[in-house]
Design a protein around this motif. Structure first.
Motif, PDB file in Angstrom:
ATOM      1  N   HIS A 198      93.475  37.106  80.113  1.00  0.00           N
ATOM      2  CA  HIS A 198      93.007  38.126  80.669  1.00  0.00           C
ATOM      3  C   HIS A 198      92.518  37.764  82.354  1.00  0.00           C
ATOM      4  O   HIS A 198      91.524  36.920  81.990  1.00  0.00           O
ATOM      5  CB  HIS A 198      91.724  38.871  80.026  1.00  0.00           C
ATOM      6  CG  HIS A 198      92.170  39.472  78.654  1.00  0.00           C
ATOM      7  ND1 HIS A 198      92.096  38.689  77.610  1.00  0.00           N
ATOM      8  CD2 HIS A 198      92.302  40.837  78.316  1.00  0.00           C
ATOM      9  CE1 HIS A 198      92.638  39.322  76.581  1.00  0.00           C
ATOM     10  NE2 HIS A 198      92.960  40.887  76.649  1.00  0.00           N
TER      11      HIS A 198
ATOM     12  N   SER B 224      95.038  29.666  74.640  1.00  0.00           N
ATOM     13  CA  SER B 224      96.012  31.010  73.949  1.00  0.00           C
ATOM     14  C   SER B 224      97.326  30.246  73.537  1.00  0.00           C
ATOM     15  O   SER B 224      98.195  30.992  73.542  1.00  0.00           O
ATOM     16  CB  SER B 224      96.189  31.911  74.726  1.00  0.00           C
ATOM     17  OG  SER B 224      95.156  32.892  74.901  1.00  0.00           O
TER      18      SER B 224
ATOM     19  N   ILE C 198      93.262  26.664  71.627  1.00  0.00           N
ATOM     20  CA  ILE C 198      91.875  27.490  71.691  1.00  0.00           C
ATOM     21  C   ILE C 198      92.346  28.844  71.531  1.00  0.00           C
ATOM     22  O   ILE C 198      93.334  29.335  72.358  1.00  0.00           O
ATOM     23  CB  ILE C 198      91.192  26.822  72.833  1.00  0.00           C
ATOM     24  CG1 ILE C 198      91.567  27.054  74.004  1.00  0.00           C
ATOM     25  CG2 ILE C 198      90.857  25.343  72.441  1.00  0.00           C
ATOM     26  CD1 ILE C 198      90.597  27.071  75.458  1.00  0.00           C
ATOM     27  N   PRO C 199      91.566  29.746  71.347  1.00  0.00           N
ATOM     28  CA  PRO C 199      91.415  31.128  71.370  1.00  0.00           C
ATOM     29  C   PRO C 199      91.320  31.672  72.958  1.00  0.00           C
ATOM     30  O   PRO C 199      90.987  31.096  73.813  1.00  0.00           O
ATOM     31  CB  PRO C 199      89.928  31.699  70.850  1.00  0.00           C
ATOM     32  CG  PRO C 199      89.723  30.624  69.846  1.00  0.00           C
ATOM     33  CD  PRO C 199      90.062  29.268  70.731  1.00  0.00           C
ATOM     34  N   SER C 200      91.872  32.919  73.098  1.00  0.00           N
ATOM     35  CA  SER C 200      91.784  33.503  74.444  1.00  0.00           C
ATOM     36  C   SER C 200      90.426  33.862  74.735  1.00  0.00           C
ATOM     37  O   SER C 200      90.141  34.246  75.940  1.00  0.00           O
ATOM     38  CB  SER C 200      92.660  34.829  74.451  1.00  0.00           C
ATOM     39  OG  SER C 200      92.320  35.532  73.434  1.00  0.00           O
ATOM     40  N   HIS C 201      89.332  33.919  73.859  1.00  0.00           N
ATOM     41  CA  HIS C 201      88.149  34.460  74.304  1.00  0.00           C
ATOM     42  C   HIS C 201      87.216  33.352  74.523  1.00  0.00           C
ATOM     43  O   HIS C 201      87.080  32.414  74.391  1.00  0.00           O
ATOM     44  CB  HIS C 201      87.799  35.735  73.167  1.00  0.00           C
ATOM     45  CG  HIS C 201      88.526  36.839  73.321  1.00  0.00           C
ATOM     46  ND1 HIS C 201      89.767  37.019  73.164  1.00  0.00           N
ATOM     47  CD2 HIS C 201      87.919  37.968  73.600  1.00  0.00           C
ATOM     48  CE1 HIS C 201      90.143  38.189  73.373  1.00  0.00           C
ATOM     49  NE2 HIS C 201      88.891  38.923  73.609  1.00  0.00           N
TER      50      HIS C 201
ATOM     51  N   GLU D 190      81.169  35.730  71.913  1.00  0.00           N
ATOM     52  CA  GLU D 190      82.672  35.598  72.094  1.00  0.00           C
ATOM     53  C   GLU D 190      82.999  36.701  72.809  1.00  0.00           C
ATOM     54  O   GLU D 190      83.907  36.646  73.444  1.00  0.00           O
ATOM     55  CB  GLU D 190      83.489  35.144  70.634  1.00  0.00           C
ATOM     56  CG  GLU D 190      84.140  36.323  70.136  1.00  0.00           C
ATOM     57  CD  GLU D 190      85.690  36.134  69.868  1.00  0.00           C
ATOM     58  OE1 GLU D 190      85.637  35.067  69.162  1.00  0.00           O
ATOM     59  OE2 GLU D 190      86.453  36.813  70.446  1.00  0.00           O
TER      60      GLU D 190
ATOM     61  N   LYS E 283      82.574  35.606  61.388  1.00  0.00           N
ATOM     62  CA  LYS E 283      83.741  35.102  62.013  1.00  0.00           C
ATOM     63  C   LYS E 283      82.985  33.867  62.578  1.00  0.00           C
ATOM     64  O   LYS E 283      83.769  32.841  62.628  1.00  0.00           O
ATOM     65  CB  LYS E 283      84.604  35.973  62.862  1.00  0.00           C
ATOM     66  CG  LYS E 283      85.397  36.725  62.108  1.00  0.00           C
ATOM     67  CD  LYS E 283      86.129  37.882  62.856  1.00  0.00           C
ATOM     68  CE  LYS E 283      86.898  38.884  62.083  1.00  0.00           C
ATOM     69  NZ  LYS E 283      88.119  38.523  61.726  1.00  0.00           N
TER      70      LYS E 283
ATOM     71  N   ASN F 195      94.541  38.277  71.702  1.00  0.00           N
ATOM     72  CA  ASN F 195      92.966  38.150  71.336  1.00  0.00           C
ATOM     73  C   ASN F 195      92.560  37.266  70.375  1.00  0.00           C
ATOM     74  O   ASN F 195      91.899  36.576  70.755  1.00  0.00           O
ATOM     75  CB  ASN F 195      92.853  39.577  70.915  1.00  0.00           C
ATOM     76  CG  ASN F 195      93.088  40.724  71.885  1.00  0.00           C
ATOM     77  OD1 ASN F 195      92.600  40.469  73.108  1.00  0.00           O
ATOM     78  ND2 ASN F 195      94.020  41.633  71.747  1.00  0.00           N
ATOM     79  N   GLY F 196      93.131  37.325  69.134  1.00  0.00           N
ATOM     80  CA  GLY F 196      92.627  36.341  68.217  1.00  0.00           C
ATOM     81  C   GLY F 196      91.512  36.723  67.170  1.00  0.00           C
ATOM     82  O   GLY F 196      91.633  37.965  66.830  1.00  0.00           O
ATOM     83  N   PHE F 197      90.887  35.768  66.566  1.00  0.00           N
ATOM     84  CA  PHE F 197      90.333  35.980  65.479  1.00  0.00           C
ATOM     85  C   PHE F 197      89.280  37.068  65.368  1.00  0.00           C
ATOM     86  O   PHE F 197      89.223  37.973  64.377  1.00  0.00           O
ATOM     87  CB  PHE F 197      89.512  34.764  65.042  1.00  0.00           C
ATOM     88  CG  PHE F 197      89.087  34.598  63.838  1.00  0.00           C
ATOM     89  CD1 PHE F 197      89.673  35.066  62.786  1.00  0.00           C
ATOM     90  CD2 PHE F 197      87.861  33.959  63.259  1.00  0.00           C
ATOM     91  CE1 PHE F 197      89.272  34.883  61.167  1.00  0.00           C
ATOM     92  CE2 PHE F 197      87.240  34.138  62.149  1.00  0.00           C
ATOM     93  CZ  PHE F 197      88.132  34.409  60.826  1.00  0.00           C
TER      94      PHE F 197
ATOM     95  N   THR G  15      94.084  32.674  68.061  1.00  0.00           N
ATOM     96  CA  THR G  15      94.849  33.330  68.974  1.00  0.00           C
ATOM     97  C   THR G  15      96.276  32.343  68.840  1.00  0.00           C
ATOM     98  O   THR G  15      96.319  31.346  69.234  1.00  0.00           O
ATOM     99  CB  THR G  15      94.747  33.238  70.446  1.00  0.00           C
ATOM    100  OG1 THR G  15      93.299  33.623  70.647  1.00  0.00           O
ATOM    101  CG2 THR G  15      95.377  33.898  71.492  1.00  0.00           C
TER     102      THR G  15
END
Ligand SMILES: Cc1ncc(C[n+]2csc(CCOP(=O)(O)OP(=O)(O)O)c2C)c(N)n1
Ligand SMILES: Cc1ncc(C[n+]2csc(CCOP(=O)(O)OP(=O)(O)O)c2C)c(N)n1
Ligand SMILES: [Mg+2]
Ligand SMILES: [Mg+2]
Lengths: 800, 800
Positions: free
Chosen positions: A58, A128, A133-136, A147, A503, B534-536, B723
């Motif tokens: 994003h 991502s 690693i996650p996008s958030h 998060e 989570k 987005n992810g988890f 993600t």
């Protein structure tokens, strides 16, 4: 006076240049993460090979987040502030990651990802990306306690972090889309509960970039004067920073930050100089800048910068469309990376100097890794608060009332690290003893008749389950402890918040640098069976089902049947770490079953045969009466009493379950009983009549793998209810003592014929109890006054 | 100008006297319901025998509710208004019941309870009494569309009712405690979405009685100027009515109501005179009067009237304490019942004349019994929107994209009775075709680049799941239709609202005069398996579990595997009545499996053997591969393909489940398959590998009573996510095609040894696919490009 505009330009030319360079660096690193897998410094002309195959992330929110981060860094350094950053639009992950890398924290936490070209490539690549690693702004991101995936909780988390952290500044960025959510809208008035003397400060920054995913935002399209009225209505002094020329916005924002921080300092000084604490008018900032600022202005002839089209990935066809690729390169180069990073790929010295150092970095603030600052609670010995239970079924007391005394002393013993949260139900839940040592937090006006309200109160009561939950989460995640009491039915209001917290707990278990935090503890005491004043809307035991869906390693569910077991359970919960503990226990007076010593043993086991109520000593039972929950336990014991009286030859085993997770196989949950133990307790072939507090199928879901599952018959709440008497409620759901006896008669092989008379008596007893309620509006005294009485302790059992 | 005060006294002496008498009558009837079981008119001195044994109910809010009701009646008559009343503090049940009795509606609905002394006794006795009526403004109360048990939804329900009801006035009383909740706080800005030309009017009345259960309210203790700023910030023109002298308050409130209704009329006239529609500044009223007004001033030396102590039952010891009894009698007599009711116990003629007549009574307004005004939707034939599926597994399309075309035409065909609701996700959920015929509703400012925003829009997008849900509920309960699309994970945000709606549906099924309303339909299309960006935090399929706990007769869950089945399912849902329908279907392109004819048959059955994917024709299978959900179906078909290729002699039966409730026994759910049918499909002894969309244990909970349950092995989401790529996600949860093949090998007796090579190949395939994602950041084309291809249709099956 109301709206600060850049009265002066506080930044020197040089400061401005460096601040802007820092911002450009962060923006560059943000775009790099979204797009690039190699060639991070654009040393070569950009080709498709350098671009990730899937473009995820994003962009839109990121330049604003980066701008604020840079400016906060400036004031942190200038004022030696202790600050953290809450990213409401948590989808701006790459922005915050970029900043932590610039600050060096990322490299400290993740040693592979150094501040050099290889590290930058790694930083870009992992974002991502599978295995990355996650996008958030997830738990993986240093400095994050939020998060921001599910929007709406930024501000409540911020306040939770600020409570009892007098030196902390919590900068809280709120998306203008996020601001439309109910939970966020309901969070603004948190300042009524923040004591400027004792607590830290929250600086809300409304990020008015005008758009959400595909729509403009409401707050950006109402008249600006309404928006400012709104903020004043919330008790704030709003400062507006608006523009799209970086240099101007830098100056205005810097001036505004200075102004806001001066005000905060003045407020705190006033409040801390000893006079009475009053609710100040805290500053807040509205930042009105374009969404996707500095990104592509137009793509395919459609405006992107400053519109909703900037939300995710503005140039989405980079791999297919050479024009997009060229545009991406132009965009990346517009930040002039060659001026920002040196030959090794490290940020140039000038940039490295800019952010705060060590723990002052928002990404390294120990508060944002709560476990690191967590101290154990000082817990008075719960045994000292025991109900005296000379014999089972005596000592009719309120379990939560009993607990209340202990909670009072927990509060007193931990005057800076423990709070009680609830939506205006602490007193009605019989925890009123707390008010002997503290008040409700309250810095708004008071009048003479008020009770237990003060700025120093440690009981947080507001009619918002969302706010209670958000505050508590923020409080826990910054290293403190708490307990949330609520109506059982209405705790569903925070189902989704619980999901997100679960989570977080699951993920952080596997992040080595994240220390365990205190557990999130729920006490649900106005429960489904005792909604005397309310009725059907207040009857819902499904929160347990909801929680049980979470990862087994983070959830615990307890159903203590009386005051002593409740004390033992809660003491355990307040010691525990990194769990979600759900405790259900009524507030209405009920018989106590276990002495404190027995209660401790019972709770340690989590499940147990109650010999004194059983008639199977030494032998195999004919039937097992199992129960979980205070009301089902009462009904089960009463049913056992009826069986002992009327069918004395029937071997009945009574089993009580406190720790619901004991029912699951040990392969499914760490608390699960091994099959062999389960089989010993529940037999492998005898009927089990299970009286359960909640929806009956949960017991099946937990036990379907057990040997004796086919013989398990569960009674529980089957969504039948209204405003009626307590016993009528259990009858409506076939959970009453008489129906349990009927169930036994119907299930124990061979009993049906023999016990036909008793069965009929039970059917009639139900009818007569129902008639009694219809006639007298209250339960039959034969039911309410029933007690478990045995002439001698040895009557049925001798091991007490 | 901003705050109306009683500039003039609009009520004549006589009007004032009558209005006050009406209010006293309602208050008297309210107190009577809480306390009395006999002697309703106090013809005898009050004794303990006349008093109920259990005193249950909420007095504090009631006098304010009664006051507003009486004043609304006045203006309804004066202006011939079409109005309904939403009671935010729904615990004030006895107040609204009292008013419906005074209006005669109660007696019309419940014939036993006439407007005479016996009827009054009955009215009193039944309240909060076993076998009687609930304590809240529940579904039993005529005119109610909002029980108000769970606080926070009054205003969103009010707006939902007002949409597309141009002539309706929705008076919405909001508790000042309720106003602290997130959902309520987030509802104020609903006026941005209300078109004054097309929609009705909402008149919010903030009931500032100062207290909630045990605390003052925030809004009553912030500076009044802040409160007014807040209301202005929300876009309202606030009018303050404050006081504790009845006569004065009557005059001020009457003047204020007149003023507010004049303004509303002017706004509507302006908007409806043909010019461009702009967002007006709607009036709202702040009513600041004492909580428990006219009740006991002090009890046991503590102030009660005007404090939190008035919330429930102010004199709680009436049966034990003669002073309380005497005080109760004094209180009741203070309303001078002898002046209000005649010899028969009926309200005196003067009172009977006051309220509106017939359908104009708020309690008899047909709109508040939505089923009564409900019209069927005009539904275009969904078959005309079919995806052409020449062979299974061809026609790769987006299921929701396919649906979008039909939804577009549903919107066009029902321009006043259908709306689409969603938190800014309609376009991203591929329902953008809707914008070919309509816009998003929006009456705030617009700018040149805006897309699809207009006051006439029928798509309701706001970043608040609470608001979407509340609006839709209000819309449905007043006799219209709708569809709510949301991220699957975030629909948990409204868990508790769904509970309340499910309860409403359950209860109203048994209220003869309540007609069925249209179903509450959910389309969850950004689901757990496809959260690429987005992810988890965005991965949670637990809403299905939540809904399945509700009463079987009101819930339905559908998992259509492709576009044609989705069309058929949604068409069914939009025709249905009085259900909660949850439909989960992805937006990402996937193969289509069934032609439209097949889809219709499959959906009608709800479950089916897919012959074309099976290899057991005519014979007993060795294994059943079952699946529910689009992603699990894809993986299952791919697994079947692998099995057919590698183990051609293995007899595989593929079963797809669309209607999840088919799995339950028919005794548990009306859609449940009879055991015989279930056994035929799933066999009684063969392994069943079930690939399920959500948490696997739900399938066990639904099927634990089935013969073959011990052989059921379920794969689903086990809370593992991040993600990553779509195929990595299914692998993380062991739901992928390769793991399903492994499951088959492990479960089919005798296969393990024979298929060891294949098993190893599958293990390796998983590893290699994982490696591929780590290296390329995308899924292995061997997976993404896999298609179900059969040389001839007759290859494996001949019945297509
Ligand atoms: C509760 C919730 N509903 C829906 C979404 C989906 N969503 C993700 S980002 C977004 C828009 C956010 O807009 P805003 O808060 O203004 O952030 P920004 O413009 O800074 O990106 C939405 C609706 C979400 N994340 N959370
Ligand atoms: C969501 C929710 N949380 C808690 C409650 C428990 N509760 C019932 S009434 C009440 C106080 C309501 O105060 P207010 O809205 O001011 O109503 P009033 O003063 O008119 O009674 C509370 C907290 C509830 N009904 N709903
Ligand atoms: Mg925005
Ligand atoms: Mg109130």
């Amino acid at each position: 006076m109301n709206i600060a505009t850049a009265q002066h330009n506080p930044l020197t030319e040089d400061e401005l240049r460096r601040l802007d360079a820092y911002w450009r660096a962060a923006n560059y690193l943000t775009v790099g993460q979204i797009y690039l897998r190699s060639n991070p410094l654009l040393r070569e002309p950009l080709t498709v090979e350098h671009v990730k195959p899937r473009l995820l992330g994003h962009w839109g929110t990121s330049p604003g987040l980066n701008l604020l981060y840079a400016h906060l860094n400036r004031v942190i350094v200038a004022r030696d502030l202790n600050a953290i950053y809450i990213t409401g639009p948590g989808h701006g992950g790459p922005a915050i990651v970029a900043n932590t890398w610039l600050e060096g924290t990322w490299s400290e936490r993740y040693h592979g990802t150094c501040q050099d070209e290889a590290g930058m490539a790694q930083l870009f690549c992992q974002f991502s990306f599978p295995g990355g690693i996650p996008s958030h702004v997830a738990a993986e991101v240093p400095g994050s306690i939020h998060e921001g995936g599910e929007l709406g909780y930024a501000l409540s988390h911020a306040y939770g972090a600020a409570f009892d952290n007098p030196d902390l500044l919590v900068a809280c960025v709120i998306g203008d889309g996020e601001a439309e959510t109910g939970p966020l809208a309901g969070s603004w008035l948190s300042n009524v509960f923040l004591n400027p003397a004792r607590d830290g400060a929250v600086l809300p920054i409304l990020h008015l970039n005008g758009y959400k995913i595909a729509n403009p935002t409401v707050l950006s399209r109402i008249p600006e004067s309404d928006l400012l009225d709104l903020m004043r209505g919330y008790g704030h002094e709003p400062y507006l920073v608006a523009g799209d020329d970086p240099a101007t916005v830098h100056q205005t924002l810097a001036a505004t930050m200075d102004r806001a921080l001066d005000e905060i300092a003045a407020i705190q000084q006033r409040a801390r100089s000893g006079g009475p604490v009053e609710r100040p008018r805290w500053p807040m900032i509205v930042l009105r800048t374009p969404k996707g600022w500095t990104g592509p202005r137009e793509v395919d002839d459609k405006q992107v910068e400053g519109t909703f089209r900037a939300h995710q990935v503005p140039l989405s066809q980079v791999r297919q469309n050479p024009q997009h690729l060229a545009e991406l390169e132009r965009w990346l180069r517009s930040y002039r990376p060659e001026e920002l990073f040196d030959a090794t790929g490290a940020p140039i010295a000038e940039l490295l100097e800019l952010p705060p150092k060590g723990d002052r970095r928002m990404s390294a603030n120990p508060v944002a890794n709560g476990g690191q600052v967590l101290r154990d609670l000082v817990l008075p010995d719960f045994r000292d608060y025991a109900v005296d239970v000379p014999r089972p079924g005596t000592a009719v007391t309120s379990a939560t009332g009993t607990l209340g005394n202990w909670i009072r002393d927990v509060i007193a013993a931990n005057p800076e690290t423990f709070r009680l949260f609830g939506p205006d139900e602490v007193a009605s839940n019989r925890l009123g003893a707390a008010f002997e040592v503290t008040d409700r937090a309250w810095v708004a006006a008071t009048t003479s008749g008020d009770e237990n309200l003060s700025p120093d109160g440690r009981v947080m009561e507001v009619l918002s389950e969302h706010l209670c939950q958000g505050w508590l989460e923020g409080y826990l995640l910054t290293g403190r402890h708490g307990l949330f009491t609520s109506y059982e039915a209405f705790i569903h209001i925070v189902d989704s918040m619980v999901n997100q917290h679960a989570k977080w707990l699951k993920v952080t278990r596997d992040i080595p640098w994240r220390q365990p935090v205190a557990s999130l503890n729920y006490l649900l005491s106005s429960h489904v069976w005792r909604q005397d004043h309310n009725g059907f809307s207040h009857q819902d035991p499904g929160f347990i089902d909801h929680v049980v869906n979470k990862k087994a390693e983070v959830v615990r569910v307890y159903l203590p049947p009386d005051g002593n077991t409740l004390l033992s359970t809660l003491s355990h919960c307040l010691r525990s770490r990194h769990y979600i503990n759900v405790v259900v226990a009524g507030k209405q007076p009920t018989p106590s079953w276990l002495s404190m010593d027995e209660a401790v043993l019972h709770c340690r086991r989590g499940i147990g045969i109650w010999n004194w109520a059983s008639s199977d000593d030494g032998a195999e039972p004919d039937v097992v009466l199992a129960c979980a929950g205070d009301v089902p336990t009462l009904e089960t014991i009463a049913a056992a009493d009826l069986l002992h009286q009327h069918l004395p030859e029937l071997k009945v085993r009574v089993v009580n379950v406190v720790d619901l997770m004991r029912l699951q196989p040990s392969s499914e949950h760490p608390h699960g009983l091994p099959d062999s133990e389960f089989d010993t307790i529940f037999t492998t072939d005898k009927p089990v009549i299970f009286a359960y507090h909640g929806y009956p199928w949960l017991i099946h879901r937990l036990t379907y793998r057990r040997t004796n599952h086919p013989n398990l018959h569960v009674r529980g709440y089957k969504e039948e209810g209204t405003t009626t008497t307590p016993f009528d409620m259990v009858m409506l759901n076939d959970l009453d003592r008489f129906h349990l006896v009927i169930d036994v008669i119907d299930r124990v092989p061979g009993l049906a014929a023999r016990a036909a008379h008793l069965r009929q008596e039970m059917v009639d007893a139900r009818q007569s109890c129902r008639d009694h309620t219809r006639k007298h509006g209250a339960d039959d005294p034969r039911v309410t006054q029933w007690r478990w009485i045995r002439e001698t302790d040895a009557g049925l059992s001798d091991d007490r």
